[in-house]
Design an enzyme around this catalytic site. Structure first.
Site, short mmCIF file in Angstrom:
data_model
loop_
_atom_site.label_atom_id
_atom_site.label_comp_id
_atom_site.label_asym_id
_atom_site.label_seq_id
_atom_site.Cartn_x
_atom_site.Cartn_y
_atom_site.Cartn_z
N THR A 198 0.03 -3.02 -1.83
CA THR A 198 -0.28 -3.97 -0.78
C THR A 198 0.63 -3.71 0.39
O THR A 198 1.62 -3.00 0.27
CB THR A 198 -0.14 -5.42 -1.27
OG1 THR A 198 -0.61 -6.28 -0.26
CG2 THR A 198 1.29 -5.76 -1.59
N ASN A 406 -2.03 -18.41 10.83
CA ASN A 406 -3.25 -17.61 10.83
C ASN A 406 -4.31 -18.15 11.76
O ASN A 406 -5.23 -17.43 12.14
CB ASN A 406 -3.78 -17.47 9.40
CG ASN A 406 -2.98 -16.46 8.62
OD1 ASN A 406 -3.13 -15.26 8.80
ND2 ASN A 406 -2.07 -16.93 7.78
#
Length: 411
Positions: A198, A406
């Site tokens: 990741t 976000n």
């Protein structure tokens, strides 16, 4: 010798160790202008071409830098430099994005006086925007790699996006009577739910090891480190982990048959696990690291699946944020993990507080449980009582700040 037979005293964590602690590596990070003020461009350089291994995202929309890096690695399975930018992912950018990634690679190769196929490229940031190549070239010209803590921290800062802190880890062990060092750094705090590795991760070592053996080790270690963390369930378009091994420790070539193989493997595993946990701990808006240990499984894979299912559950993550000892959310995650379990035999504890035994609720002190859940690190233990295998996963709590970060990522 297996990892379980290791004398862990042979492996030491190096305080203040970095990616340039292993012999023969230098680095730098600069402000190229891709971001308003912070450093945004960096490079890692080996004195000699290094054997390499890499793992990449399995997202179907792979960013241009991944194609270029894969092409570089395929030539000789060697790299001498990795050039990285933040602020722009250069993903979903078509032919122009691929052309820009090649330009980034070739310009860096010319700057360092190395063959273009010895340079890997990595990018991170906003998807769908083209690189500002004038600033990229400016950044390459500003680079002045050196082997110092200051230069290592400059690189570690340059690769960050929404990260709050730098991630670094360094371990050493003894191979053939010689000190072998492994250093690593990573970036990542959002879009973290790996399907290979990741985020972006870079590991350096002065060990003498072939690329194919290193690749096999990295793939195996990835499955118990980077692949076992999650922040938000999203797998990025740019995920990549690269390991460079330049052999400058001058040990005999490492293979699984080498008498010191287990020591090297464990040091590499510890480096990757350390970085993975730091990424999970620095999840966007996170206030705590969550570790889930699953034991009593019929297979290691089953234990890993269940552990990651628990730590990835939004309901579990929000309960952890609110310090709510809601074990029902944990057992629910076990049940829909897809792994066949015996619903009559499961034990669940949070820390040392037993909450479920043989699938029956146990009385516990709610205030004590709440106090434990307010810690920076929370450990959840699940015993399936079906077998002898175990697994781990790491994640973080889900907070209001995650939504704020976000909701305005591009602004």
């Amino acid at each position: 010798m297996t990892t379980s037979e290791l004398n862990l005293a042979d492996i030491k964590k190096i305080k203040n160790g970095t990616i340039v602690t292993p012999l023969g590596f230098s680095t730098d990070g600069v402000h190229a202008g891709l971001r308003f003020e912070k450093k945004d461009f960096g490079v890692i350089v080996s004195e000699v071409p290094a054997n390499c291994a890499a793992v990449y995202t399995l997202n179907s929309f792979q960013a241009a830098p991944l194609y270029v890096t894969k092409e570089s690695v395929a030539v000789e399975n060697k790299l001498q430099a990795v050039v990285v930018n933040s602020a722009c992912a250069n993903a979903c950018t078509g032919e122009q994005g691929l052309k820009d990634a090649y330009t980034m690679r070739n310009t860096c190769a010319e700057k360092l006086n190395v063959a273009p196929h010895y340079v890997a490229v990595a990018s991170t940031g906003v998807i769908g925007e083209l690189l500002d190549m004038e600033k990229i070239i400016n950044g390459i010209n500003l680079l002045n790699p050196a082997r110092s803590l200051q230069h290592a921290e400059a690189f570690q800062t340059a690769i960050l996006t929404t990260d709050i802190v730098m991630k670094t880890a360094c371990y050493e062990t003894t191979i053939d009577g010689k000190i072998v060092t492994i250093g690593g750094t990573a970036k990542g705090s959002g879009m973290i739910h790996p399907n290979m590795a990741t985020m972006l991760g870079f590991v350096t070592t002065d060990a003498n090891i072939s690329s194919d053996v290193l690749q096999e080790a990295l793939c195996s270690i990835t499955n118990v480190s980077f692949n076992q963390i999650t922040v938000d369930g999203d797998t990025s378009t740019n995920d990549m982990v690269i390991v460079l091994a330049n052999g400058m420790a001058e040990n005999n070539t490492l293979t699984p048959d080498h008498s010191d193989w287990a020591s090297f493997y464990e040091a590499l595993r510890l480096t990757c696990e350390d970085l993975a946990k730091q990424v999970a701990r620095d999840g966007e808006g996170a206030t705590k690291l969550i570790e889930v240990n699953v034991s009593g499984a019929t297979t290691h894979e089953a234990a890993n699946i269940i552990a990651k299912q628990i730590v990835g559950s939004n309901l579990v993550k929000t309960a952890m944020y609110g310090a709510d000892a809601n074990w029902g959310r944990i057992i629910c995650s076990v049940g829909y993990s897809g792994v066949t379990i015996n619903p009559e035999t499961v034990n669940v504890s949070i820390g040392d507080i037993l909450m479920l035994q043989n699938s029956q609720p146990q009385s516990f002190n709610e205030e004590q449980a709440k106090a434990y859940l307010q810690r920076d690190v929370v450990i959840v233990n699940v015993d399936l009582q079906q077998g002898t295998e175990s697994g781990k996963a790491w994640g973080c709590d889900l907070t209001y700040d995650y939504v704020k970060i976000n909701a305005s990522y591009r602004s």
